[in-house]
Design a protein around this motif. Structure first.
Motif, short mmCIF file in Angstrom:
data_model
loop_
_atom_site.label_atom_id
_atom_site.label_comp_id
_atom_site.label_asym_id
_atom_site.label_seq_id
_atom_site.Cartn_x
_atom_site.Cartn_y
_atom_site.Cartn_z
N ARG A 178 2.31 -3.57 -10.11
CA ARG A 178 2.26 -4.01 -8.89
C ARG A 178 1.57 -3.62 -7.83
O ARG A 178 0.99 -2.22 -7.72
N TYR A 179 0.74 -4.20 -6.88
CA TYR A 179 -0.31 -3.85 -6.07
C TYR A 179 0.41 -2.72 -5.07
O TYR A 179 -0.42 -1.85 -4.74
N THR A 180 1.67 -2.94 -4.65
CA THR A 180 2.36 -1.79 -3.91
C THR A 180 2.36 -0.62 -4.61
O THR A 180 2.19 0.37 -3.99
N HIS A 181 2.45 -0.77 -5.96
CA HIS A 181 2.70 0.60 -6.67
C HIS A 181 1.19 1.29 -6.82
O HIS A 181 1.21 2.38 -6.95
N VAL A 182 0.13 0.42 -6.92
CA VAL A 182 -1.31 0.94 -6.82
C VAL A 182 -1.59 1.83 -5.51
O VAL A 182 -2.19 2.76 -5.52
N VAL A 183 -1.09 1.05 -4.37
CA VAL A 183 -1.37 1.56 -3.19
C VAL A 183 -0.54 3.05 -2.86
O VAL A 183 -1.10 4.06 -2.70
N ILE A 184 0.40 3.11 -3.43
CA ILE A 184 1.54 4.39 -3.29
C ILE A 184 0.57 5.42 -4.43
O ILE A 184 0.42 6.61 -4.10
N GLY A 185 0.25 4.79 -5.63
CA GLY A 185 -0.54 5.82 -6.51
C GLY A 185 -1.64 6.34 -5.81
O GLY A 185 -1.88 7.57 -5.92
N LEU A 186 -2.48 5.35 -5.46
CA LEU A 186 -4.13 5.84 -4.94
C LEU A 186 -3.29 6.90 -3.68
O LEU A 186 -4.34 7.91 -3.51
N GLY A 187 -2.51 6.76 -3.03
CA GLY A 187 -2.18 7.50 -1.71
C GLY A 187 -1.99 8.80 -2.18
O GLY A 187 -2.43 9.67 -1.56
N ALA A 188 -0.99 8.79 -3.16
CA ALA A 188 -0.70 10.32 -3.78
C ALA A 188 -2.07 10.85 -4.10
O ALA A 188 -1.92 12.19 -4.20
N VAL A 189 -2.71 10.35 -5.14
CA VAL A 189 -3.87 10.90 -5.65
C VAL A 189 -4.71 11.48 -4.57
O VAL A 189 -5.28 12.66 -4.54
N LEU A 190 -5.05 10.68 -3.34
CA LEU A 190 -6.09 11.10 -2.63
C LEU A 190 -5.38 12.12 -1.74
O LEU A 190 -6.15 13.20 -1.38
N ALA A 191 -3.91 12.32 -1.48
CA ALA A 191 -3.50 13.32 -0.62
C ALA A 191 -3.59 14.47 -1.51
O ALA A 191 -3.81 15.45 -0.91
N ALA A 192 -3.32 14.32 -2.99
CA ALA A 192 -3.22 15.65 -3.75
C ALA A 192 -4.69 16.08 -3.73
O ALA A 192 -4.89 17.43 -3.75
N MET A 193 -5.82 15.19 -3.66
CA MET A 193 -7.11 15.71 -3.56
C MET A 193 -7.51 16.56 -2.55
O MET A 193 -8.22 17.54 -2.46
N PHE A 194 -7.12 15.92 -1.30
CA PHE A 194 -7.31 16.59 -0.02
C PHE A 194 -6.64 17.95 -0.04
O PHE A 194 -7.12 18.74 0.55
N LEU A 195 -5.27 17.88 -0.33
CA LEU A 195 -4.63 19.06 -0.35
C LEU A 195 -5.38 20.45 -1.24
O LEU A 195 -5.29 21.33 -1.11
#
Length: 382
Positions: A178-195
């Protein structure tokens, strides 16, 4: 039996034959001045002969048998990753290899790639094309992938650990997430990368001191060279700088076969393995590198074509997982040699020296060919 051989995708087999010739000749060039590795091209030839035998043998077996036994395959892979901590040998700073008789080595992290692909394909296949559920599918599959990811990461083998994540993401994408899951996943990945970037730069010196004390300073050097090239020392930038200089010196047509100055003067480490693209770029130039990339494109194209023509979604999932693995390894290996990706221990598929990785890759191609051979049978039974 004869009908099955007729259904083989012969363009793929021809491409692999070309890869074999390229690999053997380039490995010979990469090792001719190093007495320790002279003759490695003969070993690679034997690996290829065994690889072709495995590929053809596996292609004649219905791939769905592998799907039925996914839990045993996955369990074996995890068990080997645990066992390597106690029985494995430390090579290049990582405890991830079993030493076998005859001077051979086996890396269970390579086998785990296929185990993850089969596991994800089976579990996603249960949805029969319906969108993946977050708690019922995404979370359990992600957890089963995280276990080998963590085991390989602490070896430490960052390259193969990242490949597990890439395989998972590629298969999720084609598995109707689902696209909502994609958004959640991308958000988590980007947050982890910035952290990660923030913590790495904030505690840079502390991380360096800690890893140096643990004899894992190469982790720090590889990441720091990529993230902070201006502040990295000359020693830390040695491999990436010399690789780019060597590739650039090849120009359009290259310096000629076995005329690599970087090999003669040992400017680049592991020219027969991780850095083999440097040898191709220096000796055969832009033209040679372009031909290699074209061959990779044709191989991936043929595999995706088989996936599109497959009646069984699980077979298509398997192929997409294998394609994701190959594409990332090609991009990462070449990218780290031209300075756009961090340096890891990922080899160039079908070209770099290495029995475990080659046999695993040939096994994967055998499964792809099996999907092609048995797709019509599946359609009739369905």
């Amino acid at each position: 039996m004869l009908n099955k051989f007729k259904k083989l995708d012969w363009p793929i087999i021809i491409i692999l034959g070309i890869f074999m010739v390229i690999s053997i000749f380039v490995i010979k060039s990469a090792t001719f001045s190093d007495p320790k590795f002279v003759g490695s091209h003969f070993k690679m030839m034997y690996f290829y002969i065994g690889g072709f035998a495995i590929m053809l043998g596996v292609s004649l077996v219905d791939y769905r048998l592998l799907l039925k036994g996914w839990i045993y395959f996955y369990g074996l892979g995890v068990a080997l990753l645990i066992a390597v901590f106690f029985l494995g040998a430390k090579i290049n700073g990582a405890v991830g290899w079993f030493k076998l008789p005859g001077g051979l080595q086996f890396q269970p992290a390579e086998l785990m790639k296929l185990a993850i692909i089969v596991m994800v394909a089976y579990l996603m296949g249960r949805r029969t094309g319906d969108p993946l559920r977050f708690r019922g599918d995404v979370i359990p599959i992600g957890f089963l992938t995280f276990i080998p990811f963590l085991l390989v990461l602490i070896q430490p083998d960052l390259g193969n650990a990242i490949i597990y994540v890439v395989i998972l993401l590629g298969m999720f994408w084609i598995g109707n997430v689902r696209y909502t899951h994609v958004v959640i996943g991308l958000g988590a990945v980007l947050a982890a990368m910035f952290l990660f970037v923030f913590l790495f730069n904030t505690f840079n010196q502390d991380i360096k001191d800690y890893l140096q004390a643990k004899d894992k300073i190469h982790w720090y050097q590889r990441i720091n060279t990529f993230m902070n090239p201006d502040s990295a020392t000359e020693d830390e930038k040695h491999q990436s700088n010399n690789a780019m200089i060597a590739i650039g010196s090849g120009g359009l047509t290259g310096e000629g076969y076995m005329q690599s100055e970087s090999i003669k003067k040992k400017f680049v480490p592991y020219p027969y393995s991780d850095s083999i693209f440097v040898v191709i770029g220096e000796e055969f130039g832009f033209q040679g590198a372009s031909v290699l990339l074209l061959l990779y494109f044709l191989l991936i194209y043929r595999m995706i074509l088989i996936a599109f023509q497959c009646y069984d979604q699980r077979g298509a999932y398997i192929i997409i997982g294998i394609v994701s693995m190959f594409v990332f390894q090609i991009f990462e290996n070449i990218g780290m040699m031209i300075g756009i990706m961090p340096i890891t221990g990922i080899t160039l598929p079908f070209i770099s020296y290495g029995g475990t990785s080659l046999l695993l890759n040939m096994l994967c191609i055998g499964i792809v060919l099996s999907v092609k051979i048995y797709q019509e049978k599946y359609a009739l039974e369905d």
